[in-house]
Design an enzyme around this catalytic site. Structure first.
Site, mmCIF file in Angstrom:
data_model
loop_
_atom_site.group_PDB
_atom_site.id
_atom_site.type_symbol
_atom_site.label_atom_id
_atom_site.label_comp_id
_atom_site.label_asym_id
_atom_site.label_seq_id
_atom_site.Cartn_x
_atom_site.Cartn_y
_atom_site.Cartn_z
ATOM 1 N N GLU A 182 -5.742 -5.828 3.304
ATOM 2 C CA GLU A 182 -6.871 -6.519 2.662
ATOM 3 C C GLU A 182 -6.810 -8.047 2.847
ATOM 4 O OE1 GLU A 182 -6.908 -5.204 -1.423
ATOM 5 O OE2 GLU A 182 -7.874 -3.324 -0.889
ATOM 6 N N GLU B 110 -7.771 4.008 1.082
ATOM 7 C CA GLU B 110 -7.289 3.911 -0.306
ATOM 8 C C GLU B 110 -8.440 4.293 -1.220
ATOM 9 O OE1 GLU B 110 -5.780 0.167 -1.654
ATOM 10 O OE2 GLU B 110 -4.498 -0.089 0.101
ATOM 11 N N TRP C 21 -6.396 -2.602 -12.976
ATOM 12 C CA TRP C 21 -6.733 -4.031 -12.902
ATOM 13 C C TRP C 21 -8.096 -4.372 -13.459
ATOM 14 C CZ3 TRP C 21 -11.035 -3.300 -10.186
ATOM 15 C CH2 TRP C 21 -11.059 -2.315 -9.199
HETATM 16 C C1 GAL Z 1 -5.787 -2.391 -3.400
HETATM 17 C C2 GAL Z 1 -4.500 -2.698 -2.650
HETATM 18 C C3 GAL Z 1 -3.417 -1.687 -3.013
HETATM 19 C C4 GAL Z 1 -3.321 -1.528 -4.507
HETATM 20 C C5 GAL Z 1 -4.671 -1.117 -5.056
HETATM 21 C C6 GAL Z 1 -4.694 -0.891 -6.551
HETATM 22 O O1 GAL Z 1 -6.657 -3.474 -3.382
HETATM 23 O O2 GAL Z 1 -4.719 -2.655 -1.268
HETATM 24 O O3 GAL Z 1 -2.192 -2.143 -2.482
HETATM 25 O O4 GAL Z 1 -2.918 -2.716 -5.078
HETATM 26 O O5 GAL Z 1 -5.596 -2.144 -4.765
HETATM 27 O O6 GAL Z 1 -5.982 -0.535 -7.011
#
Ligand code: GAL
Length: 661
Positions: free
Chosen positions: A149, A298, A306
């Site tokens: 990212e 992902e 978060w």
């Molecule tokens: C993404 C990131 C991952 C992990 C994930 C958590 O943005 O690439 O490594 O942190 O968020 O939601």
């Protein structure tokens, strides 16, 4: 050219370095039980791979890859450059990025490097070469992910110097830059390249645009370096990707995607539930980066850690999301992540296996997805997503509007999505592509707020319409050139003749105003453009403003202009949702865009086409209640392995993959 895997993959991100090696067999057994056939590993593991400058340790990773393979699971390796380790940063403090306030970022998170730092480039050379030497010919590694990212912007002095060199290369002479940037305005004329700043806050629009292009250029350089290093040892049939973040605005994704073999992205809902009419646009955007299938590399297993409220998706919602992604062109779904690490910043993120090492309830849902994937994996091999409608996306137009929105609520992505949703609600086959993409094969092209319109772009659009295409121009279209300067003509600039109208003035609206169409009354919000008809003989007025601010009253708001063999529409209003649906329905009908299938609200129908011509229909119920779809033809339900005719029942969040019989 790399071979892109043709069948479906399901898996997760796994970090073997977080766990004692004697635990791995149990994790891999569980993955196999879940029906996983791919794992992504290695990204962020720099300090484990290279604990000090001259020591490389890859044995653990190799053993993990081998053991995964023994469980029928292939690996995607990430280069760990998003996480430069403490020893490296201590040796080279300049490797760390500097923020807008001139502060060096602190060690302890990730993506902390300055993308232009020569020390970072050197360190990248060493770690990526060492990885490539060790794993380049490993038969179990099917692909590579670069970094993670890309996102940080650095404001250090060295970046400023690099930016100035970038400008020098582009403009060659300062006079040319001064002219294109209108620097006489506020006495900004530059007499030496070294005077040009990195913009912080509001600035000259051309400077802002060039700096954003420089960010793209900077990541492109680092990416190019990594690709070159890998390719010394990684054979051509192994693909290389980067995981993008959907609508993230930080750089021009089309430029970065050029050199990648495969595009992938990370899809997180965060708080709330997914809205398929919006998320379809992001999948289509990602598919459009290279106009080919992509990986969802992902996505959240249940919930994230978060957001403001990290609620879980409903039971089976992830199933609908997985098929939704596949129906839009994803060839893989990977959850992030497999197991909750005991420490580190993401302790509360959703996973498949919890801190105790036992499967969470979500594991069973993933297993169900795995079973279903296996049933259609071969069937889907090589299939792609056709499209009748193209929505044009342009980063420079988006950035320009973001810097000068003129109405604080105006959002480029929301406006584009406002055109996407009515198409999605009617199951029109559609794509989101670069504004510079060839337009052959589409029936309808929509250019939402395509602010930057030079002669080249205009000529391609005009040609498309001459040959019979239908083109929708919208508010804020055709206003600026490639330097972010206003065109010395009225909107839509070089497309005025094609549109048969021009914009006499634009108005940011404090309150919505009324719009009167042929058969309905609606509203325009945020924005309205007063259209002047240039071609009185053939422009049809589809809607006019009602009583508004005096300037707009009763002037044309939406027009249609037959041009060549096609039609150009100009939409000068930001319509309410119902009127927008009615307008797009009318345009789709005129352009001959048919729904893939008729479905009730909440159920989407998508199409993938195999190279042998066989059409695969996906029905995805995004609602938490069962739904019924009337099929116009008898079909073979590939997941249930039965013939269906007439009414097809879908469970809550249920899915059918159909072929016609
Ligand atoms: C993404 C990131 C991952 C992990 C994930 C958590 O943005 O690439 O490594 O942190 O968020 O939601």
């Amino acid at each position: 050219m790399a071979t892109i895997p043709q069948a479906l993959h399901l898996g997760a991100a796994y970090y073997p370095e977080h766990w004692p090696e004697d635990r791995w067999p149990e994790d891999f057994r569980l993955m196999h039980e879940a029906g996983f056939n791919v794992v992504r590993l290695g990204e962020f593991a720099w300090s484990t791979m290279q604990p000090e400058a001259n020591t490389f340790r890859f044995g653990w990773l190799e053993r993990a890859v081998d053991l995964l393979a023994a469980h029928g699971i292939v690996s995607v390796l990430g280069t760990p450059t998003a996480a430069p380790p403490a020893w490296l940063v201590q040796q080279h403090p300049d490797l760390m990025a500097v923020d807008e306030l001139g502060r060096r970022v602190q060690f302890g998170n990730r993506c902390h490097y300055c993308v232009n730092s020569p020390e970072m480039h050197d360190a990248t050379r060493r770690i990526v070469t060492a990885m490539a030497q060790r794993f380049g010919d490993n038969p179990h590694v099917i692909g590579w992910q670069l970094d993670n990212e890309y996102n940080r912007v650095c404001f250090c002095d060295r970046c400023q110097g690099a930016f100035q060199r970038f400008l020098r290369e582009k403009y060659a002479a300062l006079d040319a830059l001064n002219e294109a940037w209108t620097t006489r305005y506020w006495s900004q004329t530059y007499s030496d390249w070294s005077q040009i700043p990195i913009p912080i806050g509001r600035h000259n629009p051309a400077l802002l645009l060039n700096f954003q292009q420089f960010i793209t250029h900077s990541y492109h350089r680092l990416q190019h370096l990594q690709i070159g290093l890998l390719r010394e040892y990684v054979p051509d049939h192994i693909w290389i990707t980067h995981n993008f973040m959907g609508w993230f605005p930080g750089y021009d994704h089309y430029k970065l995607a050029e050199e990648l073999d495969l595009v992938s992205w990370d899809w997180y809902v965060g708080t709330g539930y997914h809205d398929y009419l919006n998320s379809g646009a992001v999948h289509d955007l990602t598919r459009g980066f290279k106009r080919q299938n992509f990986w969802l590399i992902e996505t959240q297993p249940g919930h994230v850690n978060w957001s403001t409220v990290n609620n879980s998706l409903n039971k089976w919602e992830a199933q609908a999301m997985a098929w939704h992604a596949v129906a839009h062109g994803a060839d893989a779904i990977l959850y992030w992540q497999w197991r909750s690490a005991l420490g580190g910043q993401e302790q509360y993120h959703g996973t498949l296996v919890d801190q105790s090492g036992q499967p969470r309830p979500f594991f069973r849902e993933a297993q169900q997805i795995g079973k279903a994937f296996r049933k259609v994996s071969e069937l889907l091999a090589g299939s792609t997503v056709p499209a009748d409608v193209a929505l044009l996306n342009d980063y420079a137009s988006r950035w320009s509007i973001d810097w000068q929105p003129h109405h604080e609520d105006f959002d480029y992505v929301a406006h584009l999505t406002h055109y996407y949703r009515p198409l999605a609600a009617r199951n029109a086959s559609r794509a989101v592509v670069s504004a510079d993409t060839p337009l052959d094969g589409y029936r309808l092209v929509i250019a939402p707020a395509l602010l930057i319109l030079d002669d080249g772009r205009a000529a391609a659009l005009e040609q498309f319409v001459r040959q019979g295409g239908h083109l929708v121009l919208t508010i804020r279209t055709g206003m600026k050139d490639r330097h972010n300067a206003l065109l010395p003509s009225r909107q839509p600039g070089p497309l005025r003749a094609g549109a048969g109208v021009e914009v006499e003035d634009y108005y940011a609206l404090l309150e919505p105003i009324s719009i009167e169409g042929d058969d309905r009354v609606g509203q325009s919000r945020q924005w309205a453009e007063r259209l002047r008809i240039l071609d009185e003989k053939s422009v049809q007025v589809w809607a006019r403003y009602g009583r508004a601010n005096g300037w707009l009253d009763h002037h044309p708001a939406v027009t249609a202009h037959p041009f060549g063999k096609g039609i150009v529409y100009y939409v000068g209003a930001y319509l309410d949702d119902e009127s927008q649906q009615a307008l797009l329905d009318r345009i789709m009908k005129a352009a001959g865009v048919e729904p893939i299938l008729f479905t009730p609200p909440g159920v989407e129908a998508c199409l993938r086409q195999r190279p042998d011509g066989v059409a695969l229909y996906f029905l995805v119920n995004h609602a938490a209640a069962p739904a019924t779809v009337s099929l116009p033809w008898p079909a073979h339900d590939r997941l249930q392995d039965r013939t269906v005719q007439g009414e097809l029942q879908l469970e809550a969040y249920g899915v059918s993959v159909l072929t016609r019989v």
